[in-house]
Scaffold this motif. Structure first.
Motif, PDB file in Angstrom:
ATOM      1  N   GLN A   1      29.515  50.919  39.306  1.00 46.82           N
ATOM      2  CA  GLN A   1      30.104  49.465  39.254  1.00 46.82           C
ATOM      3  C   GLN A   1      30.103  48.972  40.385  1.00 46.82           C
ATOM      4  O   GLN A   1      29.946  47.580  40.563  1.00 46.82           O
ATOM      5  N   HIS A   2      30.832  49.754  41.481  1.00 49.26           N
ATOM      6  CA  HIS A   2      31.065  49.118  42.829  1.00 49.26           C
ATOM      7  C   HIS A   2      29.765  48.639  43.546  1.00 49.26           C
ATOM      8  O   HIS A   2      29.892  47.401  43.957  1.00 49.26           O
TER       9      HIS A   2
ATOM     10  N   LYS B   1      28.391  45.395  41.485  1.00 49.27           N
ATOM     11  CA  LYS B   1      29.380  44.292  41.948  1.00 49.27           C
ATOM     12  C   LYS B   1      28.869  43.470  43.272  1.00 49.27           C
ATOM     13  O   LYS B   1      28.856  42.619  43.390  1.00 49.27           O
TER      14      LYS B   1
ATOM     15  N   ARG C   1      27.199  39.795  44.172  1.00 49.59           N
ATOM     16  CA  ARG C   1      27.820  39.002  45.094  1.00 49.59           C
ATOM     17  C   ARG C   1      26.765  38.693  46.249  1.00 49.59           C
ATOM     18  O   ARG C   1      26.680  37.566  46.510  1.00 49.59           O
TER      19      ARG C   1
END
Length: 199
Positions: free
Chosen positions: A118-119, A122, A126
């Motif tokens: 997930q990191h 994300k 961005r």
């Protein structure tokens, strides 16, 4: 020999420089608190004072690595506000002259779309949004597109940028030929859109 004293800002920059150098040489999988502590010659306790988790370390390192590329691209687009072809040519030159390890590491983040990490996902979303938003106003003006269409076109152009860089990195094409190819690609898109608008 004792390490020289660094204030909080300089210490964090030193840690991010070191983290970026690890990623440049060995990829994201090599970045950990243990590896960074060893490479920077600091305690893990000091690292946790600056980064709460490996996820935060990864995100901060990615941001640090991305900032130079983003700022340089932003400056090029600002300097060539009325000439998108020249702006894209110069923006491509920025990417093509970045260290290959740095570009590969950023590409691994930007192209990431796995829900398992997930990191990374994300950060990827961005960065894609930031890059697309840099080009969108110029493409809207040049091609008479609405914001959504311009954003989609911007991202398609960015994919061709990164693809050209991969070809250069693989030594399949020279920097000069990659720049010519991208310029031609952009010109075809612009000419095609202008012809479509005039009908």
């Amino acid at each position: 020999m004792a390490r020289p004293y660094l204030n909080k800002t300089d210490r964090k920059k030193m840690l991010l420089d070191t983290a970026a150098s690890i990623v440049d040489k060995r990829g994201w999988g090599a970045l950990s608190m243990i590896t960074l502590a060893e490479k920077a010659s600091v305690s893990r306790q000091l690292l946790y004072q600056n980064f709460k988790s490996v996820g935060q370390l990864t995100e901060n390192t990615a941001d640090y690595m991305f900032e130079d590329l983003y700022s340089a691209t932003q400056a090029v687009l600002s300097d060539n506000d009325n000439d998108i072809i020249q702006a894209i040519r110069e923006a491509q030159a920025v990417l093509l002259t970045f260290p290959p390890g740095r570009v590969q590491a950023l590409w691994n983040i930007i192209s990431h779309n796995s829900s398992k990490e997930q990191h990374f996902a994300k950060i990827s979303r961005r960065f894609r949004r930031l890059i697309s938003n840099l080009y969108t106003p110029h493409i809207m003006k040049l091609m008479n597109l609405d914001k959504e269409q311009a954003g989609q076109t911007a991202w398609l152009l960015m994919m061709s940028f990164w693809g050209a860089q991969q070809l250069v990195n693989d030594k399949s094409i020279s920097i000069e030929d990659a720049t010519k190819l991208i310029t031609s690609h952009v010109e075809w898109i612009v000419i095609g859109r202008q012809a479509q608008s005039s009908q």
